[in-house]
Design an enzyme around this catalytic site. Sequence first.
Site, PDB file in Angstrom:
ATOM      1  N   ASN A   1      11.756  -0.342  14.443  1.00  0.00           N
ATOM      2  CA  ASN A   1      10.419  -0.191  13.964  1.00  0.00           C
ATOM      3  C   ASN A   1       9.855  -1.273  12.966  1.00  0.00           C
ATOM      4  OD1 ASN A   1       8.191   0.632  12.365  1.00  0.00           O
ATOM      5  ND2 ASN A   1       9.269   2.239  11.362  1.00  0.00           N
ATOM      6  N   TRP A   2       9.173  -2.382  13.686  1.00  0.00           N
ATOM      7  CA  TRP A   2       8.741  -3.313  12.983  1.00  0.00           C
ATOM      8  C   TRP A   2       8.062  -3.285  11.726  1.00  0.00           C
ATOM      9  CZ3 TRP A   2       7.709  -7.651  17.246  1.00  0.00           C
ATOM     10  CH2 TRP A   2       9.002  -8.094  17.829  1.00  0.00           C
ATOM     11  N   LYS A   3       7.433  -1.890  11.518  1.00  0.00           N
ATOM     12  CA  LYS A   3       6.402  -1.457  10.600  1.00  0.00           C
ATOM     13  C   LYS A   3       5.525  -2.690  10.569  1.00  0.00           C
ATOM     14  CE  LYS A   3      10.058   0.560   7.950  1.00  0.00           C
ATOM     15  NZ  LYS A   3      10.708   0.949   6.793  1.00  0.00           N
TER      16      LYS A   3
ATOM     17  N   HIS B   1       6.659   9.029   9.757  1.00  0.00           N
ATOM     18  CA  HIS B   1       7.554   8.283   8.992  1.00  0.00           C
ATOM     19  C   HIS B   1       7.228   8.360   7.585  1.00  0.00           C
ATOM     20  CE1 HIS B   1       9.321   4.675   7.243  1.00  0.00           C
ATOM     21  NE2 HIS B   1      10.074   4.595   8.364  1.00  0.00           N
TER      22      HIS B   1
ATOM     23  N   GLU C   1       6.662   6.601   5.303  1.00  0.00           N
ATOM     24  CA  GLU C   1       5.825   5.763   4.595  1.00  0.00           C
ATOM     25  C   GLU C   1       4.482   6.183   4.993  1.00  0.00           C
ATOM     26  OE1 GLU C   1       7.517   2.065   6.223  1.00  0.00           O
ATOM     27  OE2 GLU C   1       9.295   2.350   4.819  1.00  0.00           O
TER      28      GLU C   1
ATOM     29  N   GLU D   1      15.836  10.247   8.233  1.00  0.00           N
ATOM     30  CA  GLU D   1      15.605   9.348   7.407  1.00  0.00           C
ATOM     31  C   GLU D   1      15.427   9.603   5.985  1.00  0.00           C
ATOM     32  OE1 GLU D   1      14.241   5.667   9.900  1.00  0.00           O
ATOM     33  OE2 GLU D   1      12.533   6.799   9.168  1.00  0.00           O
TER      34      GLU D   1
ATOM     35  N   GLY E   1      15.088   0.951   3.530  1.00  0.00           N
ATOM     36  CA  GLY E   1      14.919  -0.325   2.951  1.00  0.00           C
ATOM     37  C   GLY E   1      15.677  -0.717   1.568  1.00  0.00           C
TER      38      GLY E   1
ATOM     39  N   SER F   1      18.518   1.943   6.284  1.00  0.00           N
ATOM     40  CA  SER F   1      19.424   0.774   5.952  1.00  0.00           C
ATOM     41  C   SER F   1      20.604   0.684   7.146  1.00  0.00           C
ATOM     42  CB  SER F   1      20.115   0.906   4.621  1.00  0.00           C
ATOM     43  OG  SER F   1      19.176   0.745   3.606  1.00  0.00           O
TER      44      SER F   1
ATOM     45  N   GLY G   1      14.700  -0.245  10.621  1.00  0.00           N
ATOM     46  CA  GLY G   1      13.500  -1.031  10.155  1.00  0.00           C
ATOM     47  C   GLY G   1      13.903  -2.351  10.074  1.00  0.00           C
ATOM     48  N   GLY G   2      14.283  -3.059   8.847  1.00  0.00           N
ATOM     49  CA  GLY G   2      14.313  -4.387   8.559  1.00  0.00           C
ATOM     50  C   GLY G   2      15.220  -5.243   9.724  1.00  0.00           C
TER      51      GLY G   2
HETATM   52  P1  PGA Z   1      15.129   0.443   7.209  1.00  0.00           P
HETATM   53  O1  PGA Z   1      14.006   1.132   7.706  1.00  0.00           O
HETATM   54  O2  PGA Z   1      16.316   0.158   8.221  1.00  0.00           O
HETATM   55  O3  PGA Z   1      14.730  -1.258   7.036  1.00  0.00           O
HETATM   56  O4  PGA Z   1      16.003   0.910   5.973  1.00  0.00           O
HETATM   57  C1  PGA Z   1      14.196   2.333   8.448  1.00  0.00           C
HETATM   58  C2  PGA Z   1      12.956   2.864   8.820  1.00  0.00           C
HETATM   59  O5  PGA Z   1      11.975   3.137   8.162  1.00  0.00           O
HETATM   60  O6  PGA Z   1      12.715   3.547   9.807  1.00  0.00           O
END
Ligand code: PGA
Length: 251
Positions: free
Chosen positions: A9-11, A94, A96, A164, A170, A210, A231-232
């Site tokens: 997930n590149w956000k 998600h 977010e 999650e 993050g 993470s 994500g990251g």
């Molecule tokens: P992260 O994000 O790997 O940067 O913790 C995961 C996500 O939000 O899907």
Amino acid sequence: MAKPLAAGNWKMNGVKTSLSEIDALGDAVKGAASCDVLICPPAPLVAALAERASGHGFFAGGQDCHAKEAGAHTGDVSAEMLADAGARYVIVGHSERRADHGESDADVKAKAEAGARAGLIPIVCIGETEAERDKGATLDVLRAQLSGSLPDGASGADLVIAYEPVWAIGTGRTPVNADIEEAHAAIREAIAAKYGAPAAGDTPILYGGSVKPANAADIFSISEVDGGLVGGASLKASDFSAIVLALSESE
Ligand code: PGA
């Protein structure tokens, strides 16, 4: 059971030049990936990424969709548009989106059903906050989110769940393996209750929050974990390829 899934997930990260990461990822995992590989970039990149990803056998996905097919909804993107751009999956709910855009479980359910209507596989995200975990309410929160967010009419391989924990996204922090296993087992039970045991066995349940090259093998060794939502660490091919290979080796 569908193949395990490594989903990135590149956000809100990535521009056209970032697509070279897909080729680097393809080179790094060539012939070694026994899992499905998915990248969900920002909406403007979905079409170009889908085209480039297909050359490597990877999938593209959206990060969100509107519940409706079309209409007067400025700034929104429909599931049909994502499918038309070459997406195979769409992330919905998600944390977010739930936090930044006030999305309720009912909104998430409508979006998941929109994804299915468009022929996409919805990835329904759920997870507890740190305060909920501290109260010992994790499993109740997950069950309530599932009961409100799961689409009607899914049959297993046409659905993905991502567990999650909000406090793990993050932050570099992750639950201990026993807690991930317990959460995933509870999720599978809830899926079985809604769709039946065979469907529950067919639904991949991803862990997200993470996931890094350093912890991926350990997390993927948990029996109930069928892949990761990353994500990251999905932004750089060198990191994401290590995660894809760790998932492939865990099978
Ligand atoms: P992260 O994000 O790997 O940067 O913790 C995961 C996500 O939000 O899907």
